[in-house]
Write a protein that holds these residues in place. Structure first.
Motif, short mmCIF file in Angstrom:
data_model
loop_
_atom_site.label_atom_id
_atom_site.label_comp_id
_atom_site.label_asym_id
_atom_site.label_seq_id
_atom_site.Cartn_x
_atom_site.Cartn_y
_atom_site.Cartn_z
N ASN A 171 -3.60 10.21 4.55
CA ASN A 171 -3.87 10.92 5.79
C ASN A 171 -2.60 11.43 6.48
O ASN A 171 -2.42 11.25 7.68
CB ASN A 171 -4.68 10.00 6.73
N ALA A 172 -1.71 12.05 5.71
CA ALA A 172 -0.45 12.49 6.28
C ALA A 172 -0.54 13.88 6.91
O ALA A 172 -0.02 14.10 8.00
CB ALA A 172 0.63 12.47 5.21
N ASP A 173 -1.23 14.79 6.22
CA ASP A 173 -1.22 16.18 6.69
C ASP A 173 -2.57 16.55 7.28
O ASP A 173 -3.52 15.79 7.23
CB ASP A 173 -0.93 17.11 5.51
N SER A 174 -2.65 17.77 7.74
CA SER A 174 -3.94 18.29 8.21
C SER A 174 -4.86 18.50 7.02
O SER A 174 -4.39 18.62 5.89
CB SER A 174 -3.72 19.61 8.94
N ARG A 175 -6.13 18.59 7.29
CA ARG A 175 -7.12 18.79 6.23
C ARG A 175 -6.82 20.08 5.46
O ARG A 175 -6.88 20.11 4.23
CB ARG A 175 -8.51 18.83 6.87
N ALA A 176 -6.46 21.13 6.17
CA ALA A 176 -6.19 22.42 5.51
C ALA A 176 -4.98 22.29 4.58
O ALA A 176 -4.98 22.82 3.47
CB ALA A 176 -5.95 23.50 6.55
N LEU A 223 -0.86 12.56 -9.65
CA LEU A 223 0.35 13.21 -9.14
C LEU A 223 0.32 13.43 -7.64
O LEU A 223 1.35 13.73 -7.03
CB LEU A 223 0.53 14.57 -9.82
N ALA A 224 -0.88 13.30 -7.03
CA ALA A 224 -1.07 13.74 -5.65
C ALA A 224 -0.06 13.12 -4.69
O ALA A 224 0.41 13.77 -3.76
CB ALA A 224 -2.50 13.44 -5.20
N LEU A 225 0.27 11.86 -4.90
CA LEU A 225 1.16 11.19 -3.95
C LEU A 225 2.61 11.17 -4.44
O LEU A 225 3.41 10.34 -4.00
CB LEU A 225 0.65 9.78 -3.66
N GLU A 226 2.93 12.06 -5.32
CA GLU A 226 4.30 12.23 -5.82
C GLU A 226 4.91 10.93 -6.33
O GLU A 226 5.89 10.44 -5.80
CB GLU A 226 5.18 12.87 -4.73
N PRO A 227 4.31 10.37 -7.37
CA PRO A 227 4.81 9.10 -7.88
C PRO A 227 6.13 9.26 -8.62
O PRO A 227 6.51 10.38 -8.98
CB PRO A 227 3.71 8.68 -8.87
N LYS A 228 6.79 8.13 -8.85
CA LYS A 228 8.00 8.13 -9.66
C LYS A 228 7.68 7.69 -11.08
O LYS A 228 8.42 7.96 -12.00
CB LYS A 228 9.03 7.15 -9.06
N LEU A 229 6.56 6.95 -11.20
CA LEU A 229 6.20 6.43 -12.51
C LEU A 229 4.69 6.50 -12.70
O LEU A 229 3.93 6.24 -11.77
CB LEU A 229 6.68 4.97 -12.63
N ALA A 276 0.84 -1.20 0.00
CA ALA A 276 0.00 0.00 0.00
C ALA A 276 0.88 1.25 0.00
O ALA A 276 0.58 2.24 -0.68
CB ALA A 276 -0.92 0.01 1.21
N ARG A 277 1.95 1.22 0.76
CA ARG A 277 2.85 2.36 0.81
C ARG A 277 3.61 2.48 -0.50
O ARG A 277 3.80 3.55 -1.05
CB ARG A 277 3.82 2.20 2.00
N HIS A 278 4.03 1.32 -0.99
CA HIS A 278 4.88 1.27 -2.16
C HIS A 278 4.16 1.73 -3.42
O HIS A 278 4.74 2.42 -4.26
CB HIS A 278 5.34 -0.17 -2.34
#
Lengths: 338, 330
Positions: A118-123, A164-170, A83-85
């Motif tokens: 769910n890493a950052d605050s909602r804002a 792009l949201a999760l900053e992919p490499k591919l 899931a992380r990967h």
């Protein structure tokens, strides 16, 4: 250096309704993609390219063979690890409409991956969504709009923003411009190029459009009925094809050129791509190939290396190369790009 | 081209649809002609009115909502003036149409053969046996193997390419004078597209059938047509011989469309995309509709533009004589 993505002898089979038959959608495919590279895969419908696309990012489990993400076999990862990967390996689909939930606003859609992680605050997430929309050339005000209020090109931009949201490499791009009009298509292709230059992304660009793949790809693989038949640099594949299928594909493409400039001989193949339930014996292309011989039915041609990173599977490749390659090469009819 | 009477002579065709109490314009003042046996392409992006134009030629637009004015001259007769009954005698017999998606254009509950026979019997006084024979001949003519057996098969039993062949067989079974082909190869793979294009051109050339080839694919037009009509936002913006328009387009939109093809730019370079987007029908203006996206626009372009220039190259651009626009060659 470890490739970013590699696929080893990948097979994806599906059971088919009647009589316990098996559809061999992907049947032994091997290649790898380096960081920052654009790898093109061309093939007709039924070649298995969309199944391959989904398997690459773990959306379909392989029947056999292995998929490595940054050197790690994804089959050996735990659920949480995968899931992380998988955040680094995203996919964008052909139909920008079907890929968006009509009940979610564009902002919600783009934010969804961030919500799940769910890493950052909602804002912070909301701010990130606005930056993403801006990055793909969408007015941030569109965050509040719903898919039906957007044009096809805008919808595809929203899909790209989400990928792009999760900053992919591919990013695997499965026919991403096929549903768009020519002038919008150019816009979206420019966007992909800009994102690659800015973010160092690698792309696997799956398409049936030779003009598109020739424009974006560094390397190209040609797929036919679940297998690769040829792979090499974009220039090699488009201008010096070895495999008869590649040659036929190139010569079939209608070129927007005045009559006097359309000099290449067209190779019109007979018939259509056979069923992946019972592919022909030996070489799968032999039923449509104009130079087929007995050997082609008896023995499957080996996937052989010809020079640096140039691969091909045809019993008669040497014949092609020395004999008919030059005058058969249809792409020679296209003027050199300026 | 000789100055014979054109087969199709459309003039001032204007079409709108009734939608929620108001009229939405889809085609504005469209005029063009097709000579007997001529192959003419119609290009443009989604929403430019290509398909509606094709349907209007066969009176296939829904009469409750579509408002059609202007003249559709065919063989000297104005089709817009014909009764539904008289139009039925022309539709399928003198003018036929094929569509992009053969699976939805064919009826799934009738066999391929029944659908061809039905067309033949609607227009010729033949009995069922004769119609069957003619249908089998028609299937053979479009290169369907074992036509006698295929006659009794249903659309779902055929591959995509074979279904498109069957649709061509239906359309050409009554030897029409004009075939309207609406994106007939768009849903097909490129190797099958090549087969179908070859077949269409060979059959229409043999029977002297004129072709209106509606497509978004400029490569297909270059291959299949001698003349091309470029549509933008419900208007004809350029009417020219294919080779002329490819090398020296006169309308900035046509030029932009050609230049945005990835094929024509160096690999990896930035594609010269047309800025902005196609206006919605509500945004259509009285002047040139391409103004918001045109890099050559002047204030004068906001006035209504007529088709100018000399036959056979007409263009709806007030500045065409001063501009030198790139085509497929730089």
């Amino acid at each position: 250096m470890t490739p970013l993505l590699s696929v080893e002898d990948l097979r994806v089979y599906f059971p088919s309704g009647q009589r316990g038959e098996t559809v061999k959608a992907v049947d032994g495919v091997t290649f790898s993609v380096g960081a920052g590279e654009t790898f093109g895969i061309i093939g007709e419908s039924g070649s298995g390219k969309s199944t391959l696309a989904r398997a690459m990012v773990g959306l379909i489990p392989p029947t056999d063979g292995r998929i490595f993400h940054a050197g790690q076999d994804i089959a050996t990862m735990s659920g949480a690890e995968f899931a992380r990967h998988r955040r680094s390996f995203q996919i964008v689909f052909q139909d920008p409409n079907a890929a968006l939930d009509p009940r979610m606003s564009i902002g919600q859609t783009v934010r969804e991956p961030l919500d799940i992680v769910n890493a950052d605050s909602r804002a912070d997430r909301d701010r990130r969504v606005l930056r993403l929309l801006d990055h793909v050339g969408l007015n941030p005000e569109l965050a509040l709009r719903y898919p039906h209020e957007l044009s096809g090109g805008q919808k595809q931009r929203a899909n790209i923003a989400r990928a792009l949201a999760l900053e992919p490499k591919l990013i695997v791009c499965d026919e991403v411009v096929a549903a768009l009009d020519v002038s919008i298509q150019a816009d979206i292709l420019n966007l992909f190029a800009r994102l690659q230059a800015e973010l160092g992304l690698a792309y696997v660009f799956i398409t049936h459009d030779l003009g598109v793949v020739g424009h974006v790809a560094d390397r190209i693989a040609v797929m036919y009925l679940g297998k690769l038949v040829e792979m090499g640099s974009a220039d090699q594949i488009l201008h010096h094809p070895l495999h008869p299928y590649t040659k036929a594909l190139l010569s079939s493409e209608p070129l927007p050129l005045p009559k006097a400039m359309r000099t290449g001989t067209r190779i019109v193949l007979e018939g259509e791509i056979p069923s992946p339930v019972s592919p022909p014996s030996g070489c799968r292309f032999r039923t449509r190939c104009w130079m087929t011989q007995d050997k082609c039915a008896e023995k499957e041609p080996a996937w052989l290396k010809y020079g640096a990173d140039r691969w091909n599977a045809c019993h008669f490749t040497d014949f092609n190369r020395d004999g008919e390659a030059s005058d058969r090469a249809p792409s020679a009819a296209m003027p050199p790009a300026h | 081209m000789t100055a014979t009477q054109p087969l199709l002579d459309v003039s001032g065709l204007t079409i709108s649809f009734r939608q929620g109490g108001s009229d939405v314009a889809v085609i504005s003042d469209l005029s063009f002609a097709i000579q007997p046996g001529e192959s003419v392409g119609m290009v443009g992006e989604s929403g430019c009115g290509k398909t509606v134009t094709g349907l209007s030629l066969l009176s296939l637009l829904p009469p409750e909502t579509a408002k059609v004015s202007g003249r559709i001259g065919f063989d000297g007769v104005d089709l817009t003036k014909l009764s539904p009954r008289d139009m039925q005698k022309i539709r399928g017999r003198r003018i036929a149409m094929i569509f992009q998606e053969p699976m939805s254009a064919l009826d799934p509950v009738f066999t391929i053969g029944q659908q061809i026979s039905e067309t033949i019997r609607a227009h010729f006084p033949v009995n069922a046996r004769e119609a069957r024979e003619r249908a089998i001949d028609a299937l053979a003519a479009v290169g369907i193997p074992l036509p006698a057996r295929r006659y009794d098969e249903y659309p779902h039993q055929l591959s995509g390419g074979m279904r498109q062949r069957a649709m061509i067989a239906i359309a050409l079974s009554c030897e029409p004078r004009l075939l309207v082909a609406d994106e007939p190869t768009t849903a097909l793979d490129v190797t099958v597209q090549a087969q179908i294009l070859d077949l269409l051109l060979a059959l229409t050339a043999k029977s002297g059938t004129a072709l209106l080839f509606i497509t978004h694919d400029l490569g297909v037009v270059a291959e299949a047509c001698s003349r091309v009509l470029t549509m933008y936002a419900g208007q004809l913006v350029e009417d020219a011989m294919v080779d002329d328009v490819l090398t020296r387009p006169l309308h900035p939109y046509t030029s932009g469309l050609l230049r945005s093809l990835p094929r024509l730019s160096a690999a990896k370079s930035v594609l010269p995309a047309i800025p902005g987007r196609v206006p919605t029908n509500a945004e259509w203006q009285a002047g040139c509709r391409f103004v918001p996206r045109c890099s050559h626009a002047l204030i004068a372009c906001d006035a209504p533009q007529l088709l100018r220039g000399e036959e056979p190259h007409r263009v709806r651009c007030g500045r065409y004589s001063e501009l030198s626009l790139p085509g497929v060659l730089p």
